[in-house]
Design a protein around this motif. Structure first.
Motif, PDB file in Angstrom:
ATOM      1  N   ILE A 136      -7.743   2.142  -6.452  1.00  0.00           N
ATOM      2  CA  ILE A 136      -7.147   3.078  -5.492  1.00  0.00           C
ATOM      3  C   ILE A 136      -6.616   4.314  -6.210  1.00  0.00           C
ATOM      4  O   ILE A 136      -6.837   5.452  -5.781  1.00  0.00           O
ATOM      5  N   VAL A 137      -5.906   4.101  -7.299  1.00  0.00           N
ATOM      6  CA  VAL A 137      -5.338   5.227  -8.051  1.00  0.00           C
ATOM      7  C   VAL A 137      -6.445   6.154  -8.532  1.00  0.00           C
ATOM      8  O   VAL A 137      -6.322   7.390  -8.461  1.00  0.00           O
ATOM      9  N   GLU A 138      -7.540   5.597  -9.002  1.00  0.00           N
ATOM     10  CA  GLU A 138      -8.640   6.430  -9.492  1.00  0.00           C
ATOM     11  C   GLU A 138      -9.286   7.229  -8.356  1.00  0.00           C
ATOM     12  O   GLU A 138      -9.664   8.387  -8.543  1.00  0.00           O
ATOM     13  N   LEU A 139      -9.404   6.635  -7.165  1.00  0.00           N
ATOM     14  CA  LEU A 139      -9.956   7.359  -6.030  1.00  0.00           C
ATOM     15  C   LEU A 139      -9.039   8.495  -5.593  1.00  0.00           C
ATOM     16  O   LEU A 139      -9.497   9.611  -5.304  1.00  0.00           O
ATOM     17  N   VAL A 140      -7.733   8.232  -5.561  1.00  0.00           N
ATOM     18  CA  VAL A 140      -6.783   9.272  -5.196  1.00  0.00           C
ATOM     19  C   VAL A 140      -6.827  10.406  -6.212  1.00  0.00           C
ATOM     20  O   VAL A 140      -6.803  11.593  -5.854  1.00  0.00           O
TER      21      VAL A 140
ATOM     22  N   HIS B  48       0.829  -1.207   0.000  1.00  0.00           N
ATOM     23  CA  HIS B  48       0.000   0.000   0.000  1.00  0.00           C
ATOM     24  C   HIS B  48       0.863   1.258   0.000  1.00  0.00           C
ATOM     25  O   HIS B  48       0.594   2.209  -0.747  1.00  0.00           O
ATOM     26  N   ALA B  49       1.875   1.263   0.858  1.00  0.00           N
ATOM     27  CA  ALA B  49       2.748   2.433   0.931  1.00  0.00           C
ATOM     28  C   ALA B  49       3.503   2.632  -0.377  1.00  0.00           C
ATOM     29  O   ALA B  49       3.675   3.770  -0.841  1.00  0.00           O
ATOM     30  N   THR B  50       3.955   1.550  -0.982  1.00  0.00           N
ATOM     31  CA  THR B  50       4.673   1.655  -2.246  1.00  0.00           C
ATOM     32  C   THR B  50       3.808   2.321  -3.313  1.00  0.00           C
ATOM     33  O   THR B  50       4.276   3.175  -4.084  1.00  0.00           O
ATOM     34  N   LEU B  51       2.525   1.953  -3.352  1.00  0.00           N
ATOM     35  CA  LEU B  51       1.613   2.547  -4.325  1.00  0.00           C
ATOM     36  C   LEU B  51       1.399   4.034  -4.054  1.00  0.00           C
ATOM     37  O   LEU B  51       1.490   4.873  -4.965  1.00  0.00           O
ATOM     38  N   LEU B  52       1.142   4.396  -2.803  1.00  0.00           N
ATOM     39  CA  LEU B  52       0.908   5.813  -2.479  1.00  0.00           C
ATOM     40  C   LEU B  52       2.183   6.642  -2.649  1.00  0.00           C
ATOM     41  O   LEU B  52       2.129   7.806  -3.049  1.00  0.00           O
ATOM     42  N   GLU B  53       3.338   6.040  -2.355  1.00  0.00           N
ATOM     43  CA  GLU B  53       4.616   6.737  -2.585  1.00  0.00           C
ATOM     44  C   GLU B  53       4.797   7.027  -4.073  1.00  0.00           C
ATOM     45  O   GLU B  53       5.286   8.096  -4.448  1.00  0.00           O
ATOM     46  N   ALA B  54       4.404   6.086  -4.932  1.00  0.00           N
ATOM     47  CA  ALA B  54       4.526   6.295  -6.376  1.00  0.00           C
ATOM     48  C   ALA B  54       3.648   7.441  -6.850  1.00  0.00           C
ATOM     49  O   ALA B  54       3.941   8.084  -7.863  1.00  0.00           O
ATOM     50  N   LEU B  55       2.586   7.718  -6.103  1.00  0.00           N
ATOM     51  CA  LEU B  55       1.705   8.829  -6.441  1.00  0.00           C
ATOM     52  C   LEU B  55       2.185  10.154  -5.862  1.00  0.00           C
ATOM     53  O   LEU B  55       1.580  11.199  -6.102  1.00  0.00           O
ATOM     54  N   GLY B  56       3.260  10.095  -5.057  1.00  0.00           N
ATOM     55  CA  GLY B  56       3.861  11.326  -4.566  1.00  0.00           C
ATOM     56  C   GLY B  56       3.725  11.567  -3.075  1.00  0.00           C
ATOM     57  O   GLY B  56       4.241  12.567  -2.560  1.00  0.00           O
ATOM     58  N   PHE B  57       3.056  10.677  -2.355  1.00  0.00           N
ATOM     59  CA  PHE B  57       2.881  10.845  -0.922  1.00  0.00           C
ATOM     60  C   PHE B  57       4.074  10.259  -0.162  1.00  0.00           C
ATOM     61  O   PHE B  57       4.750   9.339  -0.650  1.00  0.00           O
ATOM     62  N   THR B  58       4.337  10.789   1.012  1.00  0.00           N
ATOM     63  CA  THR B  58       5.363  10.249   1.895  1.00  0.00           C
ATOM     64  C   THR B  58       4.659   9.519   3.034  1.00  0.00           C
ATOM     65  O   THR B  58       3.998  10.147   3.866  1.00  0.00           O
TER      66      THR B  58
ATOM     67  N   LEU C 259     -13.769  -0.212  -0.363  1.00  0.00           N
ATOM     68  CA  LEU C 259     -13.964  -1.415   0.439  1.00  0.00           C
ATOM     69  C   LEU C 259     -13.046  -2.559   0.032  1.00  0.00           C
ATOM     70  O   LEU C 259     -12.756  -3.444   0.829  1.00  0.00           O
ATOM     71  N   THR C 260     -12.584  -2.550  -1.217  1.00  0.00           N
ATOM     72  CA  THR C 260     -11.762  -3.663  -1.706  1.00  0.00           C
ATOM     73  C   THR C 260     -10.271  -3.343  -1.691  1.00  0.00           C
ATOM     74  O   THR C 260      -9.480  -4.023  -2.343  1.00  0.00           O
ATOM     75  N   SER C 261      -9.873  -2.329  -0.928  1.00  0.00           N
ATOM     76  CA  SER C 261      -8.491  -1.847  -1.009  1.00  0.00           C
ATOM     77  C   SER C 261      -7.511  -2.541  -0.070  1.00  0.00           C
ATOM     78  O   SER C 261      -6.316  -2.244  -0.104  1.00  0.00           O
ATOM     79  N   PHE C 262      -7.963  -3.475   0.757  1.00  0.00           N
ATOM     80  CA  PHE C 262      -7.020  -4.109   1.686  1.00  0.00           C
ATOM     81  C   PHE C 262      -6.065  -5.052   0.965  1.00  0.00           C
ATOM     82  O   PHE C 262      -4.874  -5.075   1.245  1.00  0.00           O
ATOM     83  N   ARG C 263      -6.589  -5.853   0.052  1.00  0.00           N
ATOM     84  CA  ARG C 263      -5.750  -6.777  -0.712  1.00  0.00           C
ATOM     85  C   ARG C 263      -5.378  -6.134  -2.038  1.00  0.00           C
ATOM     86  O   ARG C 263      -6.237  -5.838  -2.860  1.00  0.00           O
ATOM     87  N   ILE C 264      -4.089  -5.929  -2.249  1.00  0.00           N
ATOM     88  CA  ILE C 264      -3.625  -5.227  -3.450  1.00  0.00           C
ATOM     89  C   ILE C 264      -3.351  -6.205  -4.583  1.00  0.00           C
ATOM     90  O   ILE C 264      -2.546  -7.126  -4.460  1.00  0.00           O
ATOM     91  N   ASP C 265      -4.051  -6.007  -5.681  1.00  0.00           N
ATOM     92  CA  ASP C 265      -3.740  -6.656  -6.949  1.00  0.00           C
ATOM     93  C   ASP C 265      -3.883  -5.595  -8.034  1.00  0.00           C
ATOM     94  O   ASP C 265      -4.102  -4.415  -7.724  1.00  0.00           O
ATOM     95  N   TYR C 266      -3.740  -5.979  -9.272  1.00  0.00           N
ATOM     96  CA  TYR C 266      -3.846  -4.995 -10.353  1.00  0.00           C
ATOM     97  C   TYR C 266      -5.176  -4.257 -10.315  1.00  0.00           C
ATOM     98  O   TYR C 266      -5.230  -3.024 -10.464  1.00  0.00           O
ATOM     99  N   TYR C 267      -6.253  -4.981 -10.077  1.00  0.00           N
ATOM    100  CA  TYR C 267      -7.588  -4.394 -10.150  1.00  0.00           C
ATOM    101  C   TYR C 267      -7.854  -3.459  -8.974  1.00  0.00           C
ATOM    102  O   TYR C 267      -8.347  -2.336  -9.164  1.00  0.00           O
ATOM    103  N   SER C 268      -7.556  -3.885  -7.763  1.00  0.00           N
ATOM    104  CA  SER C 268      -7.792  -3.020  -6.605  1.00  0.00           C
ATOM    105  C   SER C 268      -6.823  -1.833  -6.608  1.00  0.00           C
ATOM    106  O   SER C 268      -7.190  -0.725  -6.207  1.00  0.00           O
ATOM    107  N   ALA C 269      -5.592  -2.050  -7.065  1.00  0.00           N
ATOM    108  CA  ALA C 269      -4.636  -0.950  -7.152  1.00  0.00           C
ATOM    109  C   ALA C 269      -5.116   0.104  -8.143  1.00  0.00           C
ATOM    110  O   ALA C 269      -4.988   1.317  -7.893  1.00  0.00           O
TER     111      ALA C 269
END
Length: 330
Positions: free
Chosen positions: A321-325, A228-238, A308-318
């Motif tokens: 997440i990106v679209e919500l952010v 999860h952190a890796t994905l949000l870091e890629a979007l620019g968050f610390t 609701l589906t963001s706990f388990r990260i796969d291509y689809y849930s990731a």
């Protein structure tokens, strides 16, 4: 245990040909490229969390005992014939498939291997797999059954807590002969993340990623090296995790620490908080919890559910997440 050996990649074949034959390297490289495009050379040995496993031919009937890993298998178009299903809930379809990829699984004719994550060896045998995929952790782990599963078909074990879905796609691509599909889906996703990162305005300060389950339960804090952190870091968050000394987990995980409520306010130090497995009602509950009122993000109202589906990260849930952010910070 299967005999370990080092798999020669298509690129490696071409490189050896160049050293040995000079001008003949061109045809060798062409042949290697053709081999890679058709799924590579077989048999091959895959290194994984459980050791090494020899796979004699390109799998045509894959069984996943991990509902979390199934999404990544589907994303690389691997031939999944059956997957374990979790209990039916608001994050699944009627089969117990995670909502983010349920339609894809149904369209491809994927069957329920066994329901409610209740391991059933006979069901695995009946599915006649030529490759079995197992998670090393989580409620969907069949790690204790690996020896029995390995008697049925080649079995590989993956850790979705320590590795991103992109990393898992690479291993699964090699194991299934879908290397190119894995490369393509990861490249497309990473390009999309980069576009969104350029399009959004990231608030100043740090962020926490939290699984909030009320004051009666430990609060899950994503660790900075987790998926999860890796994905949000890629979007620019610390992303900031909770202090290690507050982790109540009996067996520490690579992706999450679980913090008692009395230490949650101190751990909730980010100016922005993202909530996983959450919708707006979850955010409202956290924002309305008096003991958390002094946390920076709670005080400012900077709390954002990731679905609701963001706990388990796969291509689809990731992707979700990106679209919500993007919608929250564009």
């Amino acid at each position: 245990m299967p005999r370990p050996w080092k798999l020669a990649t298509a690129a490696g074949v071409a490189a050896v040909a160049l050293l040995l034959t000079g001008c003949a390297a061109s045809s060798a490289a062409d042949e290697a490229t053709d081999t890679a495009a058709s799924g590579g050379e077989w048999p091959r040995t895959i290194e994984h969390e459980g050791g090494t496993t020899e796979i004699t031919a390109k799998p045509e009937r894959i069984v996943s005992t991990s509902v979390t890993l199934t999404g990544t298998l589907l994303a690389i178009d691997a031939p999944v014939v059956a997957t374990a299903a979790t209990s039916v809930s608001d994050i699944t379809d009627e089969n117990g498939f995670f909502s983010q990829w349920a339609d894809v699984a149904v369209d491809r004719g994927v069957e329920v291997l066994y329901p409610n994550l209740e391991f059933d060896e006979e069901a695995v045998i009946a599915a006649a797999p030529d490759l079995i995929v197992v998670s090393s952790l989580g409620a969907d782990s069949a790690l204790a059954e690996v020896d029995a599963l390995s008697e049925i078909a080649p079995t590989i074990v993956l850790d979705y807590g320590a590795d991103t879905w992109q990393d898992l796609a690479g291993v699964l691509g090699e194991a299934t002969g879908h290397e190119q599909e894995a490369v393509d889906v990861v490249a497309d996703f990473d390009a999309h993340v980069a576009e969104v990162a350029d399009a959004i305005t990231v608030p100043e300060g740090t962020a926490n990623i939290v699984s909030w389950n009320g004051t009666e339960n430990p609060t899950g804090f994503a660790k900075p090296d987790g998926a999860h952190a890796t994905l949000l870091e890629a979007l620019g968050f610390t992303v900031e995790g909770a202090p290690d000394e507050f982790d109540t987990s009996e067996k520490p995980r690579a992706d999450f620490a679980f913090i008692a409520i009395e230490n949650t306010t101190e751990s909730l130090s980010g100016e922005t908080v993202f909530l996983i497995s959450a919708d707006q009602s979850t955010a409202d509950d956290l924002l309305g919890t008096p003991v958390l009122a002094n946390a920076p993000a709670v005080a400012s109202g900077s709390v954002y559910p990731l679905g609701l589906t963001s706990f388990r990260i796969d291509y689809y849930s990731a992707t979700d997440i990106v679209e919500l952010v993007e919608s929250d910070f564009a």
